[in-house]
Design an enzyme around this catalytic site. Sequence first.
Site, PDB file in Angstrom:
ATOM      1  N   PRO A  12       0.793  -1.229   0.000  1.00 27.37           N
ATOM      2  CA  PRO A  12       0.000   0.000   0.000  1.00 27.37           C
ATOM      3  C   PRO A  12       0.830   1.286   0.000  1.00 27.37           C
ATOM      4  O   PRO A  12       1.859   1.369   0.666  1.00 27.37           O
ATOM      5  CB  PRO A  12      -0.825  -0.099   1.284  1.00 27.37           C
ATOM      6  CG  PRO A  12      -0.093  -1.072   2.143  1.00 27.37           C
ATOM      7  CD  PRO A  12       0.553  -2.042   1.201  1.00 27.37           C
ATOM      8  N   ASN A  13       0.318   2.232  -0.742  1.00 26.48           N
ATOM      9  CA  ASN A  13       0.846   3.598  -0.837  1.00 26.48           C
ATOM     10  C   ASN A  13       2.114   3.710  -1.678  1.00 26.48           C
ATOM     11  O   ASN A  13       2.560   4.819  -1.967  1.00 26.48           O
ATOM     12  CB  ASN A  13       1.083   4.216   0.556  1.00 26.48           C
ATOM     13  CG  ASN A  13      -0.186   4.259   1.379  1.00 26.48           C
ATOM     14  OD1 ASN A  13      -1.180   4.838   0.925  1.00 26.48           O
ATOM     15  ND2 ASN A  13      -0.200   3.640   2.538  1.00 26.48           N
ATOM     16  N   ARG A  20       4.972  10.938  -2.426  1.00 28.56           N
ATOM     17  CA  ARG A  20       4.730  10.670  -1.019  1.00 28.56           C
ATOM     18  C   ARG A  20       6.022  10.850  -0.219  1.00 28.56           C
ATOM     19  O   ARG A  20       7.004  10.163  -0.475  1.00 28.56           O
ATOM     20  CB  ARG A  20       4.264   9.217  -0.923  1.00 28.56           C
ATOM     21  CG  ARG A  20       4.170   8.656   0.439  1.00 28.56           C
ATOM     22  CD  ARG A  20       4.095   7.126   0.364  1.00 28.56           C
ATOM     23  NE  ARG A  20       3.904   6.603   1.687  1.00 28.56           N
ATOM     24  CZ  ARG A  20       4.261   5.397   2.076  1.00 28.56           C
ATOM     25  NH1 ARG A  20       4.811   4.572   1.234  1.00 28.56           N
ATOM     26  NH2 ARG A  20       4.071   5.014   3.307  1.00 28.56           N
ATOM     27  N   TYR A  25      11.200   8.671   1.046  1.00 19.95           N
ATOM     28  CA  TYR A  25      11.108   7.621   0.036  1.00 19.95           C
ATOM     29  C   TYR A  25      11.738   7.986  -1.306  1.00 19.95           C
ATOM     30  O   TYR A  25      11.758   7.149  -2.212  1.00 19.95           O
ATOM     31  CB  TYR A  25       9.645   7.211  -0.156  1.00 19.95           C
ATOM     32  CG  TYR A  25       9.029   6.637   1.108  1.00 19.95           C
ATOM     33  CD1 TYR A  25       9.523   5.453   1.660  1.00 19.95           C
ATOM     34  CD2 TYR A  25       7.981   7.282   1.771  1.00 19.95           C
ATOM     35  CE1 TYR A  25       8.984   4.932   2.822  1.00 19.95           C
ATOM     36  CE2 TYR A  25       7.431   6.757   2.925  1.00 19.95           C
ATOM     37  CZ  TYR A  25       7.933   5.583   3.450  1.00 19.95           C
ATOM     38  OH  TYR A  25       7.399   5.046   4.603  1.00 19.95           O
ATOM     39  N   ASN A  76       8.055  -5.677  -1.069  1.00 22.80           N
ATOM     40  CA  ASN A  76       7.990  -4.560  -0.125  1.00 22.80           C
ATOM     41  C   ASN A  76       6.534  -4.486   0.318  1.00 22.80           C
ATOM     42  O   ASN A  76       5.701  -3.899  -0.371  1.00 22.80           O
ATOM     43  CB  ASN A  76       8.427  -3.251  -0.776  1.00 22.80           C
ATOM     44  CG  ASN A  76       8.427  -2.102   0.230  1.00 22.80           C
ATOM     45  OD1 ASN A  76       7.889  -2.242   1.337  1.00 22.80           O
ATOM     46  ND2 ASN A  76       9.016  -0.975  -0.151  1.00 22.80           N
ATOM     47  N   ALA A  79       3.225  -0.916   4.769  1.00 21.09           N
ATOM     48  CA  ALA A  79       2.708  -0.932   6.146  1.00 21.09           C
ATOM     49  C   ALA A  79       2.275  -2.324   6.601  1.00 21.09           C
ATOM     50  O   ALA A  79       2.315  -2.630   7.803  1.00 21.09           O
ATOM     51  CB  ALA A  79       1.540   0.041   6.263  1.00 21.09           C
ATOM     52  N   GLU A 100      12.889  -9.436   1.226  1.00 22.46           N
ATOM     53  CA  GLU A 100      12.078  -8.315   1.717  1.00 22.46           C
ATOM     54  C   GLU A 100      12.876  -7.027   1.496  1.00 22.46           C
ATOM     55  O   GLU A 100      14.058  -6.965   1.849  1.00 22.46           O
ATOM     56  CB  GLU A 100      11.816  -8.546   3.211  1.00 22.46           C
ATOM     57  CG  GLU A 100      11.056  -7.444   3.916  1.00 22.46           C
ATOM     58  CD  GLU A 100      10.918  -7.741   5.424  1.00 22.46           C
ATOM     59  OE1 GLU A 100      11.287  -8.858   5.884  1.00 22.46           O
ATOM     60  OE2 GLU A 100      10.480  -6.830   6.137  1.00 22.46           O
ATOM     61  N   HIS A 102      12.819  -2.698   1.894  1.00 22.99           N
ATOM     62  CA  HIS A 102      12.231  -1.434   2.349  1.00 22.99           C
ATOM     63  C   HIS A 102      13.112  -0.297   1.856  1.00 22.99           C
ATOM     64  O   HIS A 102      14.344  -0.364   2.001  1.00 22.99           O
ATOM     65  CB  HIS A 102      12.126  -1.379   3.876  1.00 22.99           C
ATOM     66  CG  HIS A 102      11.274  -2.478   4.411  1.00 22.99           C
ATOM     67  ND1 HIS A 102       9.902  -2.443   4.324  1.00 22.99           N
ATOM     68  CD2 HIS A 102      11.594  -3.659   4.976  1.00 22.99           C
ATOM     69  CE1 HIS A 102       9.420  -3.569   4.824  1.00 22.99           C
ATOM     70  NE2 HIS A 102      10.420  -4.325   5.224  1.00 22.99           N
ATOM     71  N   ARG A 109      13.472   4.279  12.325  1.00 19.42           N
ATOM     72  CA  ARG A 109      12.234   5.057  12.355  1.00 19.42           C
ATOM     73  C   ARG A 109      11.419   4.733  13.614  1.00 19.42           C
ATOM     74  O   ARG A 109      11.957   4.238  14.593  1.00 19.42           O
ATOM     75  CB  ARG A 109      11.462   4.804  11.049  1.00 19.42           C
ATOM     76  CG  ARG A 109      12.276   5.222   9.826  1.00 19.42           C
ATOM     77  CD  ARG A 109      11.522   5.029   8.539  1.00 19.42           C
ATOM     78  NE  ARG A 109      10.323   5.861   8.498  1.00 19.42           N
ATOM     79  CZ  ARG A 109       9.349   5.724   7.594  1.00 19.42           C
ATOM     80  NH1 ARG A 109       9.437   4.780   6.664  1.00 19.42           N
ATOM     81  NH2 ARG A 109       8.303   6.518   7.628  1.00 19.42           N
TER      82      ARG A 109
HETATM   83  C1  DQA Z   1       8.336   0.931   3.753  1.00 20.13           C
HETATM   84  C2  DQA Z   1       8.439   1.141   5.266  1.00 20.13           C
HETATM   85  C3  DQA Z   1       7.096   0.925   5.939  1.00 20.13           C
HETATM   86  O1  DQA Z   1       7.207   1.128   7.357  1.00 20.13           O
HETATM   87  C4  DQA Z   1       6.083   1.913   5.406  1.00 20.13           C
HETATM   88  O2  DQA Z   1       4.809   1.666   5.977  1.00 20.13           O
HETATM   89  C5  DQA Z   1       6.008   1.948   3.928  1.00 20.13           C
HETATM   90  C6  DQA Z   1       7.238   1.792   3.144  1.00 20.13           C
HETATM   91  C7  DQA Z   1       9.648   1.289   3.026  1.00 20.13           C
HETATM   92  O3  DQA Z   1       9.780   0.913   1.872  1.00 20.13           O
HETATM   93  O4  DQA Z   1      10.507   1.969   3.599  1.00 20.13           O
HETATM   94  O5  DQA Z   1       4.961   2.200   3.355  1.00 20.13           O
HETATM   95  O6  DQA Z   1       8.060  -0.440   3.510  1.00 20.13           O
END
Ligand code: DQA
Length: 146
Positions: A12-13, A20, A25, A76, A79, A100, A102, A109
């Site tokens: 998501p997002n 964003r 990011y 990835n 959240a 995985e 990120h 964080r």
């Molecule tokens: C994320 C880190 C997560 O905590 C966050 O909710 C994201 C992006 C990252 O790529 O740094 O949406 O996965």
Amino acid sequence: MTAPMIHILNGPNLNLLGQREPEIYGSETLDDIAAACQALGAELGLDVVCHQTNHEGALVEMIHEARHAAQGIIINPAAYTHTSVAILDALQAFAGPVIEVHLSNIHKRESFRHHSYVSARADGVIAGCGTQGYALALRRMAEVLG
Ligand code: DQA
């Protein structure tokens, strides 16, 4: 010999990358990442398919699809990393390597981002390398599947 298929799954997002919180990011979009991954995949002898969804169940179904269609998953979960046993369970049913990724260093964080359900299944975890994390994950896939 056919090239190993890698599915890159984004949660998501991440469709809003580039717009964003760019200070966290970065300025690259998900399309930029997909194009770079496909180009690198061709160099490394990997077929690369990228998917993104904002829905947990859809992400579970993408993992199910990868069971039949892919040799490796780069994910990835955004959240859902920190909340989803369903995504962990789906990944447990996938036989191949899982990496995985990120973009940000989740350990630097807020404390609620420090725990990842997915890490219990991931063969490798890359965090804090920005969009380069996907390229690093692909290089690792080429190593383990080559
Ligand atoms: C994320 C880190 C997560 O905590 C966050 O909710 C994201 C992006 C990252 O790529 O740094 O949406 O996965």
